[in-house]
Design a protein around this motif. Structure first.
Motif, PDB file in Angstrom:
ATOM      1  N   MET A   1       0.849  -1.186   0.000  1.00  0.00           N
ATOM      2  CA  MET A   1       0.000   0.000   0.000  1.00  0.00           C
ATOM      3  C   MET A   1       0.888   1.240   0.000  1.00  0.00           C
ATOM      4  O   MET A   1       1.713   1.410   0.897  1.00  0.00           O
ATOM      5  CB  MET A   1      -0.885  -0.035   1.254  1.00  0.00           C
ATOM      6  CG  MET A   1      -1.739   1.176   1.449  1.00  0.00           C
ATOM      7  SD  MET A   1      -3.220   1.027   0.450  1.00  0.00           S
ATOM      8  CE  MET A   1      -4.025   2.536   0.816  1.00  0.00           C
ATOM      9  N   LYS A   4       0.091   7.743   1.941  1.00  0.00           N
ATOM     10  CA  LYS A   4      -0.818   8.850   1.606  1.00  0.00           C
ATOM     11  C   LYS A   4       0.015  10.129   1.529  1.00  0.00           C
ATOM     12  O   LYS A   4       0.802  10.432   2.427  1.00  0.00           O
ATOM     13  CB  LYS A   4      -1.899   9.009   2.676  1.00  0.00           C
ATOM     14  CG  LYS A   4      -2.757   7.784   2.858  1.00  0.00           C
ATOM     15  CD  LYS A   4      -3.804   7.701   1.800  1.00  0.00           C
ATOM     16  CE  LYS A   4      -4.729   6.520   2.078  1.00  0.00           C
ATOM     17  NZ  LYS A   4      -5.831   6.466   1.184  1.00  0.00           N
ATOM     18  N   LYS A  76      -2.625   6.368  -8.075  1.00  0.00           N
ATOM     19  CA  LYS A  76      -3.333   6.729  -9.304  1.00  0.00           C
ATOM     20  C   LYS A  76      -3.268   8.239  -9.520  1.00  0.00           C
ATOM     21  O   LYS A  76      -3.464   9.025  -8.599  1.00  0.00           O
ATOM     22  CB  LYS A  76      -4.796   6.282  -9.246  1.00  0.00           C
ATOM     23  CG  LYS A  76      -4.974   4.801  -9.403  1.00  0.00           C
ATOM     24  CD  LYS A  76      -6.439   4.440  -9.496  1.00  0.00           C
ATOM     25  CE  LYS A  76      -6.566   2.941  -9.689  1.00  0.00           C
ATOM     26  NZ  LYS A  76      -7.978   2.537  -9.796  1.00  0.00           N
ATOM     27  N   GLN A 113      -8.925   9.778  -2.025  1.00  0.00           N
ATOM     28  CA  GLN A 113      -8.831   8.316  -1.924  1.00  0.00           C
ATOM     29  C   GLN A 113      -7.392   7.828  -2.012  1.00  0.00           C
ATOM     30  O   GLN A 113      -7.007   6.939  -1.261  1.00  0.00           O
ATOM     31  CB  GLN A 113      -9.661   7.648  -3.021  1.00  0.00           C
ATOM     32  CG  GLN A 113     -11.138   7.757  -2.794  1.00  0.00           C
ATOM     33  CD  GLN A 113     -11.924   7.099  -3.909  1.00  0.00           C
ATOM     34  OE1 GLN A 113     -11.401   6.828  -4.988  1.00  0.00           O
ATOM     35  NE2 GLN A 113     -13.184   6.855  -3.650  1.00  0.00           N
ATOM     36  N   GLN A 114      -6.634   8.320  -2.955  1.00  0.00           N
ATOM     37  CA  GLN A 114      -5.237   7.940  -3.155  1.00  0.00           C
ATOM     38  C   GLN A 114      -5.051   6.420  -3.256  1.00  0.00           C
ATOM     39  O   GLN A 114      -4.273   5.814  -2.523  1.00  0.00           O
ATOM     40  CB  GLN A 114      -4.347   8.507  -2.046  1.00  0.00           C
ATOM     41  CG  GLN A 114      -4.372  10.026  -1.987  1.00  0.00           C
ATOM     42  CD  GLN A 114      -3.357  10.591  -1.032  1.00  0.00           C
ATOM     43  OE1 GLN A 114      -2.225  10.143  -1.001  1.00  0.00           O
ATOM     44  NE2 GLN A 114      -3.751  11.602  -0.269  1.00  0.00           N
ATOM     45  N   HIS A 115      -5.772   5.825  -4.190  1.00  0.00           N
ATOM     46  CA  HIS A 115      -5.640   4.381  -4.423  1.00  0.00           C
ATOM     47  C   HIS A 115      -4.316   4.076  -5.133  1.00  0.00           C
ATOM     48  O   HIS A 115      -3.827   4.876  -5.917  1.00  0.00           O
ATOM     49  CB  HIS A 115      -6.790   3.874  -5.301  1.00  0.00           C
ATOM     50  CG  HIS A 115      -8.100   3.797  -4.584  1.00  0.00           C
ATOM     51  ND1 HIS A 115      -8.297   3.054  -3.439  1.00  0.00           N
ATOM     52  CD2 HIS A 115      -9.285   4.379  -4.846  1.00  0.00           C
ATOM     53  CE1 HIS A 115      -9.532   3.172  -3.043  1.00  0.00           C
ATOM     54  NE2 HIS A 115     -10.176   3.987  -3.872  1.00  0.00           N
TER      55      HIS A 115
END
Length: 124
Positions: A1, A4, A76, A113-115
């Protein structure tokens, strides 16, 4: 992951502020144009319009930084790209305020969101 990024969060907040500013911009610009026409003020319209355009171009710069940082950290880039397009729309002409607002709202969702980005290496 991926981590952020604070720049994405702060740019999303600026995009929300710009949505509000772009919404009121027509009323402010038309109001100052009306008072200029009545002779109440002297050339206040260009100053008011300049403020909104400067905010749009600040948005372009920050969203562009988000694109770079998101790419660098595997997040993304959709939010930064949509934010840049929306800010450029308004930065070119206030006539495009509505499309700019729509793009900035969608941009905020992606920036918050910061996927992680799909890099095609899911089978590894």
């Amino acid at each position: 992951m991926p981590k952020k990024l604070k720049i994405n969060t702060w740019t999303a907040i600026l995009n929300i502020v710009n949505c509000v500013l772009f919404t009121i911009s027509w009323f402010v610009i038309f109001g100052t144009a009306f008072t200029d026409a009545l002779g109440s003020t002297a050339n206040a319209t260009s100053g008011a319009a300049t403020f909104f355009y400067v905010m749009a171009w600040i948005g372009v710069v920050l969203n562009s930084i988000c694109i770079y940082q998101s790419h660098k950290y595997g997040i993304k880039m959709t939010g930064g790209i949509l934010g840049t397009i929306g800010s450029v729309c308004f930065g070119l002409t206030a006539v495009l305020a509505f499309p700019a607002i729509v793009l900035l709202i969608i941009s905020c969702v992606f920036l918050f969101q910061q996927h992680p980005a799909n890099n095609g290496n899911q089978n590894q």
